[in-house]
Design a protein around this motif. Structure first.
Motif, PDB file in Angstrom:
ATOM      1  N   ALA A   1       0.831  -1.210   0.000  1.00  0.00           N
ATOM      2  CA  ALA A   1       0.000   0.000   0.000  1.00  0.00           C
ATOM      3  C   ALA A   1       0.863   1.257   0.000  1.00  0.00           C
ATOM      4  O   ALA A   1       0.578   2.228  -0.711  1.00  0.00           O
ATOM      5  CB  ALA A   1      -0.929  -0.004   1.207  1.00  0.00           C
ATOM      6  N   VAL A   2       1.933   1.236   0.785  1.00  0.00           N
ATOM      7  CA  VAL A   2       2.817   2.403   0.875  1.00  0.00           C
ATOM      8  C   VAL A   2       3.473   2.694  -0.469  1.00  0.00           C
ATOM      9  O   VAL A   2       3.516   3.843  -0.923  1.00  0.00           O
ATOM     10  CB  VAL A   2       3.895   2.179   1.959  1.00  0.00           C
ATOM     11  CG1 VAL A   2       4.976   3.262   1.883  1.00  0.00           C
ATOM     12  CG2 VAL A   2       3.269   2.174   3.349  1.00  0.00           C
ATOM     13  N   CYS A   3       3.969   1.663  -1.139  1.00  0.00           N
ATOM     14  CA  CYS A   3       4.685   1.862  -2.404  1.00  0.00           C
ATOM     15  C   CYS A   3       3.752   2.148  -3.573  1.00  0.00           C
ATOM     16  O   CYS A   3       4.183   2.663  -4.608  1.00  0.00           O
ATOM     17  CB  CYS A   3       5.566   0.654  -2.712  1.00  0.00           C
ATOM     18  SG  CYS A   3       6.924   0.433  -1.543  1.00  0.00           S
ATOM     19  N   MET A   4       2.472   1.839  -3.427  1.00  0.00           N
ATOM     20  CA  MET A   4       1.493   2.201  -4.455  1.00  0.00           C
ATOM     21  C   MET A   4       1.079   3.659  -4.338  1.00  0.00           C
ATOM     22  O   MET A   4       0.609   4.256  -5.317  1.00  0.00           O
ATOM     23  CB  MET A   4       0.241   1.315  -4.333  1.00  0.00           C
ATOM     24  CG  MET A   4       0.435  -0.123  -4.789  1.00  0.00           C
ATOM     25  SD  MET A   4      -1.059  -1.123  -4.509  1.00  0.00           S
ATOM     26  CE  MET A   4      -2.240  -0.290  -5.601  1.00  0.00           C
ATOM     27  N   ALA A   5       1.241   4.245  -3.161  1.00  0.00           N
ATOM     28  CA  ALA A   5       0.792   5.616  -2.914  1.00  0.00           C
ATOM     29  C   ALA A   5       1.472   6.586  -3.882  1.00  0.00           C
ATOM     30  O   ALA A   5       2.685   6.526  -4.099  1.00  0.00           O
ATOM     31  CB  ALA A   5       1.096   6.018  -1.473  1.00  0.00           C
ATOM     32  N   GLY A   6       0.680   7.451  -4.500  1.00  0.00           N
ATOM     33  CA  GLY A   6       1.220   8.443  -5.422  1.00  0.00           C
ATOM     34  C   GLY A   6       1.478   7.922  -6.821  1.00  0.00           C
ATOM     35  O   GLY A   6       1.985   8.657  -7.671  1.00  0.00           O
ATOM     36  N   ARG A   7       1.131   6.668  -7.068  1.00  0.00           N
ATOM     37  CA  ARG A   7       1.341   6.082  -8.404  1.00  0.00           C
ATOM     38  C   ARG A   7       0.002   5.707  -9.025  1.00  0.00           C
ATOM     39  O   ARG A   7      -0.887   5.197  -8.348  1.00  0.00           O
ATOM     40  CB  ARG A   7       2.253   4.852  -8.319  1.00  0.00           C
ATOM     41  CG  ARG A   7       3.680   5.196  -7.903  1.00  0.00           C
ATOM     42  CD  ARG A   7       4.613   3.995  -7.989  1.00  0.00           C
ATOM     43  NE  ARG A   7       5.997   4.415  -7.854  1.00  0.00           N
ATOM     44  CZ  ARG A   7       6.645   4.527  -6.699  1.00  0.00           C
ATOM     45  NH1 ARG A   7       6.026   4.213  -5.577  1.00  0.00           N
ATOM     46  NH2 ARG A   7       7.895   4.947  -6.670  1.00  0.00           N
ATOM     47  N   ASP A   8      -0.113   5.940 -10.333  1.00  0.00           N
ATOM     48  CA  ASP A   8      -1.345   5.636 -11.050  1.00  0.00           C
ATOM     49  C   ASP A   8      -1.313   4.174 -11.472  1.00  0.00           C
ATOM     50  O   ASP A   8      -0.962   3.831 -12.601  1.00  0.00           O
ATOM     51  CB  ASP A   8      -1.479   6.549 -12.272  1.00  0.00           C
ATOM     52  CG  ASP A   8      -2.811   6.360 -12.988  1.00  0.00           C
ATOM     53  OD1 ASP A   8      -3.712   5.753 -12.390  1.00  0.00           O
ATOM     54  OD2 ASP A   8      -2.932   6.819 -14.136  1.00  0.00           O
ATOM     55  N   MET A   9      -1.649   3.294 -10.545  1.00  0.00           N
ATOM     56  CA  MET A   9      -1.588   1.858 -10.791  1.00  0.00           C
ATOM     57  C   MET A   9      -2.591   1.169  -9.875  1.00  0.00           C
ATOM     58  O   MET A   9      -3.104   1.758  -8.929  1.00  0.00           O
ATOM     59  CB  MET A   9      -0.178   1.315 -10.515  1.00  0.00           C
ATOM     60  CG  MET A   9       0.269   1.528  -9.072  1.00  0.00           C
ATOM     61  SD  MET A   9       1.878   0.782  -8.694  1.00  0.00           S
ATOM     62  CE  MET A   9       1.469  -0.959  -8.810  1.00  0.00           C
ATOM     63  N   SER A  10      -2.886  -0.077 -10.176  1.00  0.00           N
ATOM     64  CA  SER A  10      -3.786  -0.853  -9.320  1.00  0.00           C
ATOM     65  C   SER A  10      -3.216  -2.249  -9.131  1.00  0.00           C
ATOM     66  O   SER A  10      -2.532  -2.787 -10.007  1.00  0.00           O
ATOM     67  CB  SER A  10      -5.192  -0.924  -9.917  1.00  0.00           C
ATOM     68  OG  SER A  10      -5.171  -1.459 -11.223  1.00  0.00           O
ATOM     69  N   MET A  11      -3.489  -2.818  -7.969  1.00  0.00           N
ATOM     70  CA  MET A  11      -3.023  -4.152  -7.616  1.00  0.00           C
ATOM     71  C   MET A  11      -4.175  -5.136  -7.791  1.00  0.00           C
ATOM     72  O   MET A  11      -5.291  -4.890  -7.335  1.00  0.00           O
ATOM     73  CB  MET A  11      -2.547  -4.163  -6.156  1.00  0.00           C
ATOM     74  CG  MET A  11      -1.999  -5.488  -5.664  1.00  0.00           C
ATOM     75  SD  MET A  11      -0.448  -5.971  -6.462  1.00  0.00           S
ATOM     76  CE  MET A  11       0.591  -4.558  -6.066  1.00  0.00           C
ATOM     77  N   HIS A  12      -3.903  -6.261  -8.477  1.00  0.00           N
ATOM     78  CA  HIS A  12      -4.961  -7.232  -8.733  1.00  0.00           C
ATOM     79  C   HIS A  12      -4.712  -8.570  -8.053  1.00  0.00           C
ATOM     80  O   HIS A  12      -5.669  -9.280  -7.728  1.00  0.00           O
ATOM     81  CB  HIS A  12      -5.135  -7.417 -10.236  1.00  0.00           C
ATOM     82  CG  HIS A  12      -5.668  -6.182 -10.896  1.00  0.00           C
ATOM     83  ND1 HIS A  12      -6.969  -6.055 -11.312  1.00  0.00           N
ATOM     84  CD2 HIS A  12      -5.083  -4.986 -11.163  1.00  0.00           C
ATOM     85  CE1 HIS A  12      -7.161  -4.839 -11.807  1.00  0.00           C
ATOM     86  NE2 HIS A  12      -6.024  -4.184 -11.736  1.00  0.00           N
ATOM     87  N   ALA A  13      -3.474  -8.902  -7.831  1.00  0.00           N
ATOM     88  CA  ALA A  13      -3.144 -10.138  -7.109  1.00  0.00           C
ATOM     89  C   ALA A  13      -1.708 -10.027  -6.614  1.00  0.00           C
ATOM     90  O   ALA A  13      -0.872  -9.368  -7.243  1.00  0.00           O
ATOM     91  CB  ALA A  13      -3.310 -11.363  -7.999  1.00  0.00           C
ATOM     92  N   PHE A  14      -1.437 -10.675  -5.490  1.00  0.00           N
ATOM     93  CA  PHE A  14      -0.058 -10.697  -4.982  1.00  0.00           C
ATOM     94  C   PHE A  14       0.111 -11.900  -4.074  1.00  0.00           C
ATOM     95  O   PHE A  14      -0.862 -12.490  -3.576  1.00  0.00           O
ATOM     96  CB  PHE A  14       0.292  -9.407  -4.227  1.00  0.00           C
ATOM     97  CG  PHE A  14      -0.381  -9.275  -2.886  1.00  0.00           C
ATOM     98  CD1 PHE A  14       0.187  -9.798  -1.736  1.00  0.00           C
ATOM     99  CD2 PHE A  14      -1.594  -8.617  -2.768  1.00  0.00           C
ATOM    100  CE1 PHE A  14      -0.437  -9.682  -0.502  1.00  0.00           C
ATOM    101  CE2 PHE A  14      -2.232  -8.484  -1.544  1.00  0.00           C
ATOM    102  CZ  PHE A  14      -1.653  -9.029  -0.401  1.00  0.00           C
TER     103      PHE A  14
END
Length: 288
Positions: free
Chosen positions: A35-48
């Motif tokens: 969540a922290v590393c996604m902040a400020g980036r135009d992207m979405s997480m679908h599976a991990f």
């Protein structure tokens, strides 16, 4: 629904002599770092899926945003382990069928690695989110809205100055609920039904995924480590039980696969495929 383009399978090479996540606290840090590393980036997480010595992500976004995410994520993991040898692999996913296979491959990592857990029960992944009543995931684990936490408390808990969305919720043990940052609804739309998702989870596409993504490449493999891989390749690709049963042409095809995917040297290739060192040197002149 998001367009089936700009999807990527991102992973790190597995550490050989060390593990990243040693305790639940480490795993929680690894989860929150998504969540922290996604902040400020135009992207979405679908599976991990976080495994003890490597990680996998299926993301949607531009090369810059996705690349920036995994570089930032890998950097944060240096607080847990030496990630110097954990090379990053990022493969673009160009069709829906491959996307479904990639998601299933990522979620299937725990049982494939021998863990006695089903993908939908593995806490350190997005597996529990799909085709599930998300409200049941927080039973017996009270959650708190981030909006009700002080800025100082957030920075201490997440080890970051990024201000995360106020509607994100956190469990009593400090885990940001993955349903806050994973686009699990889109994954459900892709698979359409739980039965279809279970079908993909049960398929043996692991060898294909590993060969096409190159995620198995690392610095050095012993002959004993490669023995089962050679047997699997013979079965998967040539429908033969061993390299002894391959034709000369098939042996050189096998050698080419091993060279490209594992970076093996000429002498080791010759030993594993029972081919001539001299002939292999003629084929791979730049490697001499």
């Amino acid at each position: 629904m998001e367009q089936e383009k700009n999807f990527r399978h991102i992973c790190t090479a597995g550490l050989e002599k060390e593990i990243i996540f040693k305790t639940d606290t480490d795993y929680i840090f690894g989860m929150n770092s998504i969540a922290v590393c996604m902040a400020g980036r135009d992207m979405s997480m679908h599976a991990f899926c976080l495994m003890d010595n490597h990680v996998h992500f299926i993301v949607h976004g531009t090369d810059d945003d996705c690349g920036g995410f995994i570089k930032a994520y890998r950097k944060r993991l240096f607080t847990l382990a030496d990630m110097s040898s954990a090379d990053i692999c990022m493969k673009e996913i160009d069709d829906t069928e491959y996307l479904l296979k990639a998601i299933a491959y990522v979620l299937r990592n725990p049982p494939t690695a021998g863990l006695a857990v089903l993908p939908m029960h593995y806490r350190w992944s997005s597996g529990p989110l799909y085709f599930n009543d998300v409200n049941t995931l927080t039973v017996n684990r009270p959650v708190t809205d981030i909006a009700h936490m002080s800025k100082r408390r957030q920075q201490k808990l997440f080890r970051s100055r990024w201000q995360l969305p106020g509607h994100y919720t956190v469990t009593a043990d400090g885990l940001i609920c993955p349903e806050c940052y994973v686009n699990y609804r889109h994954v459900e739309e892709l698979f359409r039904t739980p039965v279809r998702m279970l079908y993909f989870l049960s398929r043996n596409d692991s060898m294909e995924m590993e060969l096409t993504s190159g995620i198995l490449r690392r610095a050095r493999y012993s002959d004993s480590e490669m023995a089962s891989t050679v047997t699997n390749l013979c079965s998967e690709i040539f429908s033969k039980s061993s390299s002894d049963m391959l034709s000369i042409d098939e042996k050189y095809q096998l050698a080419d696969i091993l060279r490209k995917q594992y970076g093996l040297g000429i002498k080791q290739l010759a030993r594993l495929t029972h081919t001539s060192v001299n002939l292999l040197r003629q084929v791979y002149r730049p490697d001499r």
